[in-house]
Design a protein around this motif. Sequence first.
Motif, PDB file in Angstrom:
ATOM      1  N   MET A  57      -1.573  34.915  32.540  1.00 23.52           N
ATOM      2  CA  MET A  57      -1.707  34.771  33.995  1.00 23.52           C
ATOM      3  C   MET A  57      -0.878  33.594  34.513  1.00 23.52           C
ATOM      4  O   MET A  57      -0.118  33.728  35.481  1.00 23.52           O
ATOM      5  CB  MET A  57      -3.183  34.586  34.356  1.00 23.52           C
ATOM      6  CG  MET A  57      -3.489  34.568  35.832  1.00 23.52           C
ATOM      7  SD  MET A  57      -5.282  34.383  36.120  1.00 23.52           S
ATOM      8  CE  MET A  57      -5.418  34.987  37.804  1.00 23.52           C
ATOM      9  N   ALA A  58      -1.011  32.450  33.874  1.00 21.35           N
ATOM     10  CA  ALA A  58      -0.289  31.265  34.342  1.00 21.35           C
ATOM     11  C   ALA A  58       1.214  31.467  34.262  1.00 21.35           C
ATOM     12  O   ALA A  58       1.957  31.056  35.159  1.00 21.35           O
ATOM     13  CB  ALA A  58      -0.714  30.040  33.539  1.00 21.35           C
ATOM     14  N   GLY A  59       1.683  32.111  33.198  1.00 19.79           N
ATOM     15  CA  GLY A  59       3.106  32.337  33.051  1.00 19.79           C
ATOM     16  C   GLY A  59       3.656  33.295  34.084  1.00 19.79           C
ATOM     17  O   GLY A  59       4.765  33.108  34.594  1.00 19.79           O
ATOM     18  N   GLU A  60       2.892  34.351  34.409  1.00 23.11           N
ATOM     19  CA  GLU A  60       3.342  35.328  35.401  1.00 23.11           C
ATOM     20  C   GLU A  60       3.373  34.716  36.805  1.00 23.11           C
ATOM     21  O   GLU A  60       4.290  34.981  37.588  1.00 23.11           O
ATOM     22  CB  GLU A  60       2.424  36.552  35.392  1.00 23.11           C
ATOM     23  CG  GLU A  60       2.479  37.374  34.115  1.00 23.11           C
ATOM     24  CD  GLU A  60       3.743  38.226  34.020  1.00 23.11           C
ATOM     25  OE1 GLU A  60       4.570  38.175  34.967  1.00 23.11           O
ATOM     26  OE2 GLU A  60       3.896  38.934  33.013  1.00 23.11           O
ATOM     27  N   VAL A  61       2.366  33.923  37.112  1.00 30.33           N
ATOM     28  CA  VAL A  61       2.272  33.346  38.450  1.00 30.33           C
ATOM     29  C   VAL A  61       3.211  32.151  38.593  1.00 30.33           C
ATOM     30  O   VAL A  61       3.874  31.977  39.604  1.00 30.33           O
ATOM     31  CB  VAL A  61       0.819  32.932  38.761  1.00 30.33           C
ATOM     32  CG1 VAL A  61       0.725  32.175  40.073  1.00 30.33           C
ATOM     33  CG2 VAL A  61      -0.084  34.166  38.793  1.00 30.33           C
TER      34      VAL A  61
ATOM     35  N   ALA B  68     -13.222  32.772  38.782  1.00 28.92           N
ATOM     36  CA  ALA B  68     -12.183  32.220  39.650  1.00 28.92           C
ATOM     37  C   ALA B  68     -11.960  30.744  39.347  1.00 28.92           C
ATOM     38  O   ALA B  68     -10.819  30.258  39.361  1.00 28.92           O
ATOM     39  CB  ALA B  68     -12.559  32.417  41.111  1.00 28.92           C
ATOM     40  N   ALA B  69     -13.045  30.022  39.065  1.00 24.43           N
ATOM     41  CA  ALA B  69     -12.896  28.614  38.675  1.00 24.43           C
ATOM     42  C   ALA B  69     -12.167  28.502  37.341  1.00 24.43           C
ATOM     43  O   ALA B  69     -11.363  27.581  37.142  1.00 24.43           O
ATOM     44  CB  ALA B  69     -14.265  27.945  38.604  1.00 24.43           C
TER      45      ALA B  69
ATOM     46  N   THR C 278      -8.270  26.629  35.907  1.00 22.82           N
ATOM     47  CA  THR C 278      -7.882  25.862  34.713  1.00 22.82           C
ATOM     48  C   THR C 278      -6.566  26.366  34.139  1.00 22.82           C
ATOM     49  O   THR C 278      -5.854  25.613  33.472  1.00 22.82           O
ATOM     50  CB  THR C 278      -8.978  25.929  33.636  1.00 22.82           C
ATOM     51  OG1 THR C 278      -9.055  27.263  33.101  1.00 22.82           O
ATOM     52  CG2 THR C 278     -10.346  25.538  34.206  1.00 22.82           C
ATOM     53  N   ARG C 279      -6.236  27.633  34.397  1.00 23.52           N
ATOM     54  CA  ARG C 279      -4.974  28.196  33.913  1.00 23.52           C
ATOM     55  C   ARG C 279      -3.825  27.922  34.888  1.00 23.52           C
ATOM     56  O   ARG C 279      -2.708  27.623  34.475  1.00 23.52           O
ATOM     57  CB  ARG C 279      -5.112  29.704  33.699  1.00 23.52           C
ATOM     58  CG  ARG C 279      -6.271  30.103  32.790  1.00 23.52           C
ATOM     59  CD  ARG C 279      -6.286  31.601  32.557  1.00 23.52           C
ATOM     60  NE  ARG C 279      -7.454  32.028  31.783  1.00 23.52           N
ATOM     61  CZ  ARG C 279      -7.579  33.217  31.221  1.00 23.52           C
ATOM     62  NH1 ARG C 279      -6.616  34.130  31.370  1.00 23.52           N
ATOM     63  NH2 ARG C 279      -8.661  33.529  30.537  1.00 23.52           N
TER      64      ARG C 279
ATOM     65  N   LEU D 251     -15.100  22.592  36.064  1.00 24.58           N
ATOM     66  CA  LEU D 251     -14.059  23.109  35.168  1.00 24.58           C
ATOM     67  C   LEU D 251     -12.661  22.590  35.507  1.00 24.58           C
ATOM     68  O   LEU D 251     -11.826  22.424  34.612  1.00 24.58           O
ATOM     69  CB  LEU D 251     -14.053  24.643  35.210  1.00 24.58           C
ATOM     70  CG  LEU D 251     -15.306  25.344  34.691  1.00 24.58           C
ATOM     71  CD1 LEU D 251     -15.191  26.854  34.910  1.00 24.58           C
ATOM     72  CD2 LEU D 251     -15.538  25.036  33.226  1.00 24.58           C
ATOM     73  N   ALA D 252     -12.395  22.390  36.790  1.00 26.29           N
ATOM     74  CA  ALA D 252     -11.049  21.990  37.228  1.00 26.29           C
ATOM     75  C   ALA D 252     -11.174  20.888  38.279  1.00 26.29           C
ATOM     76  O   ALA D 252     -10.824  21.079  39.450  1.00 26.29           O
ATOM     77  CB  ALA D 252     -10.290  23.194  37.785  1.00 26.29           C
TER      78      ALA D 252
END
Length: 258
Positions: free
Chosen positions: A159-163, A190-191, A195-196, A237-238
């Motif tokens: 997810m982080a890489g795509e976004v 969502a929280a 973190t990602r 979490l974040a």
Amino acid sequence: MPVEVTWWGHATTALRDSGTTLLTDPLLVRRLAHLRRRRGALPPAGALSPDAVLVSHLHADHLHVRSLARLATGTRTVLPRGAVRWVPGLRRVADQLDVVEVGPGDEVRVGPLRVRAVPAAHDGRRLPYGPQRAPALGYVVEGAARTYFAGDTGLFDGMAGEVGPVDVALLPVGGWGPFLGAGHLDARRAAEALTRLAPGCAVPVHYGTYWPIGLDAVRPHEFHAPGEEFARHAARLAPRVRVRPLGHGETAALGAER
């Protein structure tokens, strides 16, 4: 220069960056099938002349044909690839709009903004049966800030890489009924997405607007609480992400807060 975000309820937001306004997933009715709008006024007529519209996927509460028909003639409208073919009634509406169909990785320019389509982990079908015909998408809008509109999605690998890096994340944290199926983010997930993605700030959307008729007493906290629950989970979490819940029709100026 900050970006301005106005939440009009459900997944409908107005995003203003560098003098350019984008409207996401416009749902401009008080009732949709068995759903009734329980909170928040509908956007005023002035909100229906954005520079462009971003539609994340084919579900009727995100791609709503009658709402699209209310847009100003010639409005640039970005849709998942295959939408015009597979959504009844959309072809007639598309004739009055400037339609661009995209898939993951495609980019569209809207004035000074660069809009990039990214994958979403969500059922992209119009109806809950039949083959998958069009992808479910999110969008990253790059201007003075980088803003991620997730549409409807679950967590997914990569997810982080795509976004990519973003300053502001507009994340779904609930739904329109007492239970969420696969391919959705609830407040806790969502929280975890924060973190990602590690944005500077986040706005919860896709909750507290529409609810099935006759189900007011069935798990009502699922209607009212997701925004506050998201803020609480995010603080744990974040903690570096500033969460900015908005009321219906409220605007916030958000920036690259890192």
